[in-house]
Write a protein that holds these residues in place. Structure first.
Motif, short mmCIF file in Angstrom:
data_model
loop_
_atom_site.label_atom_id
_atom_site.label_comp_id
_atom_site.label_asym_id
_atom_site.label_seq_id
_atom_site.Cartn_x
_atom_site.Cartn_y
_atom_site.Cartn_z
N LEU A 127 0.84 -1.20 0.00
CA LEU A 127 0.00 0.00 0.00
C LEU A 127 0.87 1.25 0.00
N GLN A 128 1.96 1.21 0.75
CA GLN A 128 2.88 2.34 0.75
C GLN A 128 3.40 2.58 -0.67
N THR A 129 3.74 1.47 -1.35
CA THR A 129 4.25 1.58 -2.72
C THR A 129 3.23 2.29 -3.62
N ALA A 130 1.98 1.85 -3.53
CA ALA A 130 0.93 2.44 -4.36
C ALA A 130 0.80 3.93 -4.07
N TYR A 131 0.74 4.29 -2.80
CA TYR A 131 0.57 5.70 -2.44
C TYR A 131 1.79 6.54 -2.78
N GLN A 132 2.99 5.99 -2.62
CA GLN A 132 4.19 6.76 -2.98
C GLN A 132 4.18 7.03 -4.49
N LYS A 133 3.73 6.06 -5.28
CA LYS A 133 3.66 6.27 -6.73
C LYS A 133 2.68 7.39 -7.05
N VAL A 134 1.53 7.37 -6.38
CA VAL A 134 0.50 8.37 -6.66
C VAL A 134 0.94 9.76 -6.21
#
Lengths: 147, 141
Positions: A127-134
């Motif tokens: 989830l951190q990965t997804a949010y950091q990308k966004v």
């Protein structure tokens, strides 16, 4: 363009559904102003920012944080076209507000930390990965029209 | 330079994670490699896919070094000199990677401490970890 896997996208959306935009927005902006105090340069008209407590409880910080996060939330609905979605805001931040785009990256990172604080273990590395990308995508979109 | 108040916040947070260096460190590294895959290039020895035992062992090493820094806040340069030499002459991790590690450290702290992770703690730990990174990269050239 933000490249999210199907799983990342659904995880991101599922978490966002639980986000209180007013609370998280106010906290993210407040923490930005305290952790990186030079960012206060854009908010001198907000009144009392003299202590961490004053910042976190400042009603203008809360209100503006809510506004910023609501806009971010809108962006989540248009991950395929962040540049288009944030074009007008990009021009505003360049031409009228004169905000160094580095500040968008700082706020994005603080937002991720705030989400981690609220969701705890649920805020997995994926989830951190997804949010950091966004947040990186939004920051880039907001910087896109700078000239 | 950290004020007395700031040093208290550093210690306060450290007391909450001391004793858990291995799992904290492992999670820190896991987040770093998951969120910022290019950082894996410095850790070939941890295996691909990542070996859990190695991750715990290396994670512990990293957090123990942070513990050394906490105990020597007044003199980071002297306390971390051997590590600074290691990073400058052997590891040569590009300095741009340290902010990525710091971001993951903040996420680990925030997700574990949650309600206890005050804005003051976040501010001080950002300052402290950034100072640590400066010391580790100071001898690069």
């Amino acid at each position: 363009m933000v490249h999210l896997t199907g799983e990342e996208k659904s995880g991101l959306t599922a978490l966002w559904a639980k986000v209180n935009v007013e609370e998280i927005g106010g906290e993210a902006l407040g923490r930005l102003l305290v952790v990186y105090p030079w960012t206060q340069r854009f908010f001198e008209h907000f009144g009392d920012l003299s202590s961490a407590d004053a910042v976190m409880k400042n009603p203008k910080v809360q209100a503006h944080g809510k506004k910023v996060l609501a806009s971010f939330g809108e962006g989540l609905k248009h991950l395929d076209n962040l540049k288009g979605t944030f074009a007008t805001l990009s021009e505003l931040h360049c031409d009228k507000l004169h905000v160094d785009p580095e500040n968008f990256r700082l706020l994005g990172n603080v937002l991720v930390v705030v989400l981690a604080r609220h969701f705890g273990k649920e805020f997995t590395p994926e989830l951190q990965t997804a949010y950091q990308k966004v947040v990186a995508g939004v920051a880039n979109a907001l910087a896109h029209k700078y000239h | 330079m950290l004020s007395a108040q700031e040093r208290a916040h550093v210690t306060q947070v450290w007391d909450l994670i001391a004793g858990h260096e291995a799992p904290f460190g492992a999670e820190l590294l896991l987040r770093l490699f998951t969120v910022y895959p290019s950082t894996k290039t410095y850790f070939k020895h941890l295996g691909d896919p990542l070996d859990e035992v190695q991750l715990l062992s290396h994670g512990q090493r990293v957090l123990e070094a942070v513990g050394v820094a906490v105990r020597h806040m007044d003199n980071l340069r002297a306390a971390l000199s051997p590590l600074a030499d290691l990073h400058a002459h052997v590891l040569r991790v590009d300095p741009t990677n340290f902010p990525l590690l710091i971001q993951c450290f903040q996420v680990v702290l925030a997700s574990h401490l949650q309600g206890e992770y005050t804005v003051e703690m976040q501010a001080v730990w950002d300052k402290f970890l950034t100072a640590l990174a400066v010391v580790l990269t100071e001898k690069y050239r």
